[in-house]
Design a protein around this motif. Sequence first.
Motif, PDB file in Angstrom:
ATOM      1  N   SER A  56       3.635   0.508   2.875  1.00  0.00           N
ATOM      2  CA  SER A  56       3.458  -0.634   3.777  1.00  0.00           C
ATOM      3  C   SER A  56       3.457  -1.891   2.923  1.00  0.00           C
TER       4      SER A  56
ATOM      5  N   LEU B 135       0.866  -1.176   0.000  1.00  0.00           N
ATOM      6  CA  LEU B 135       0.000   0.000   0.000  1.00  0.00           C
ATOM      7  C   LEU B 135       0.904   1.227   0.000  1.00  0.00           C
TER       8      LEU B 135
ATOM      9  N   THR C 154       1.176  -3.671  -5.837  1.00  0.00           N
ATOM     10  CA  THR C 154       0.620  -2.554  -5.074  1.00  0.00           C
ATOM     11  C   THR C 154      -0.898  -2.596  -5.252  1.00  0.00           C
TER      12      THR C 154
ATOM     13  N   ASP D   7       5.049   6.962   1.582  1.00  0.00           N
ATOM     14  CA  ASP D   7       5.084   5.893   2.571  1.00  0.00           C
ATOM     15  C   ASP D   7       4.586   4.599   1.935  1.00  0.00           C
TER      16      ASP D   7
ATOM     17  N   ALA E 218       1.891  12.099   0.531  1.00  0.00           N
ATOM     18  CA  ALA E 218       1.641  13.440   1.058  1.00  0.00           C
ATOM     19  C   ALA E 218       2.360  14.394   0.110  1.00  0.00           C
TER      20      ALA E 218
ATOM     21  N   SER F 139       1.056   5.469   0.509  1.00  0.00           N
ATOM     22  CA  SER F 139       0.424   6.734   0.899  1.00  0.00           C
ATOM     23  C   SER F 139       1.284   7.891   0.427  1.00  0.00           C
TER      24      SER F 139
ATOM     25  N   GLY G 274      -3.870   2.507  -1.431  1.00  0.00           N
ATOM     26  CA  GLY G 274      -3.095   3.570  -0.810  1.00  0.00           C
ATOM     27  C   GLY G 274      -3.955   4.746  -0.411  1.00  0.00           C
ATOM     28  N   ASN G 275      -3.303   5.902  -0.252  1.00  0.00           N
ATOM     29  CA  ASN G 275      -3.993   7.104   0.205  1.00  0.00           C
ATOM     30  C   ASN G 275      -3.224   8.322  -0.312  1.00  0.00           C
ATOM     31  N   VAL G 276      -3.943   9.436  -0.480  1.00  0.00           N
ATOM     32  CA  VAL G 276      -3.321  10.676  -0.946  1.00  0.00           C
ATOM     33  C   VAL G 276      -3.771  11.827  -0.057  1.00  0.00           C
ATOM     34  N   SER G 277      -2.819  12.697   0.300  1.00  0.00           N
ATOM     35  CA  SER G 277      -3.129  13.886   1.090  1.00  0.00           C
ATOM     36  C   SER G 277      -2.239  15.028   0.625  1.00  0.00           C
TER      37      SER G 277
END
Length: 311
Positions: free
Chosen positions: A138, A90, A122, A136, A94, A92, A125-128
């Motif tokens: 995992s 995963l 993969t 990042d 930023a 992430s 995940g996440n986006v900010s």
Amino acid sequence: MKIENLGEFGLIDKLNQILPIDDKDVIVGYSDDCACVKVGNDLLLFTVDIQVEGSHFIKEKINPKDLGWKLSTSNVSDIVSCGGKPRWALVSLALPKDLDYEFIKGVYEGIKEAQDYYGFFTIGGNVSSSKQLMIDMSMVGQTDIFVGRDKARVGDFVYISSNLGLSKAGLELILMDKDSYEDFEKKLIEKHYRPKARIDLLENVKKSSSCIDISDGLVSDLGHVSKRSKVKIVIEKEKLPIDNNLKIFCQKYNKDPYQYILYSGEEYELALTSDKDLDLIKIGYIEEGEGVYLKTQEKLEKLDDKGFRHF
């Protein structure tokens, strides 16, 4: 108390005390390269790593594909050092709002190259948004046997998977901002930007009593094995190989190659202990006691832990 006064590992110890693990399926929690959880008949390995602009990389000095590759390699190396195969990741993000898309596209192309090489996928995940670029990852791996830091035994030999010291030399060359580099310097820089996790040595890892990947430096990482296994680790200086490119670098810039071999981080090679004869580089042995020592013909010297620390 300030974080800088606690230090990296002091901080980790205090935070882990807040979150005790009361789950019979957790085989290994904190204090190793990976956490290990039993799910049915399988052992799953969990690890995480982050790349922070300014701490782990300088954006203007790195190819984004290399950044994606290196992020992936650092996670895979943890999985391999515990005896597993990488399976799923995963990611992430930023991201500063003014970051060019082409940069993050390049990072993902580097992750794709790593996926194809190591054999994982993969899957989310996440986006900010952020004022600082941070990426990042995992990763989950799978194994039938967990190899950690706590089973080194008196009488074991100490092995490393390849020559060390190249990544630190490569980083120093990058920071020199030279207009051009000699061929041997380019090879050292390549080792820093494009390390390879030793997935090819998985069977050797499974034959080992303990294993750790060399991310903070040989002495620092063997120090973790010493502490967890409650043993004394003796490195024989005459058995430490000096890579030819590192030798030329140290001659040119008047450096001590052993300071690089003992303390270079981000190598992503392996340090293993075993009572078996492994087809790897034997550099020392295990005795009763504690700490990491360097043995020469003249003396036995306890080594200072000068590995990389975030605080």
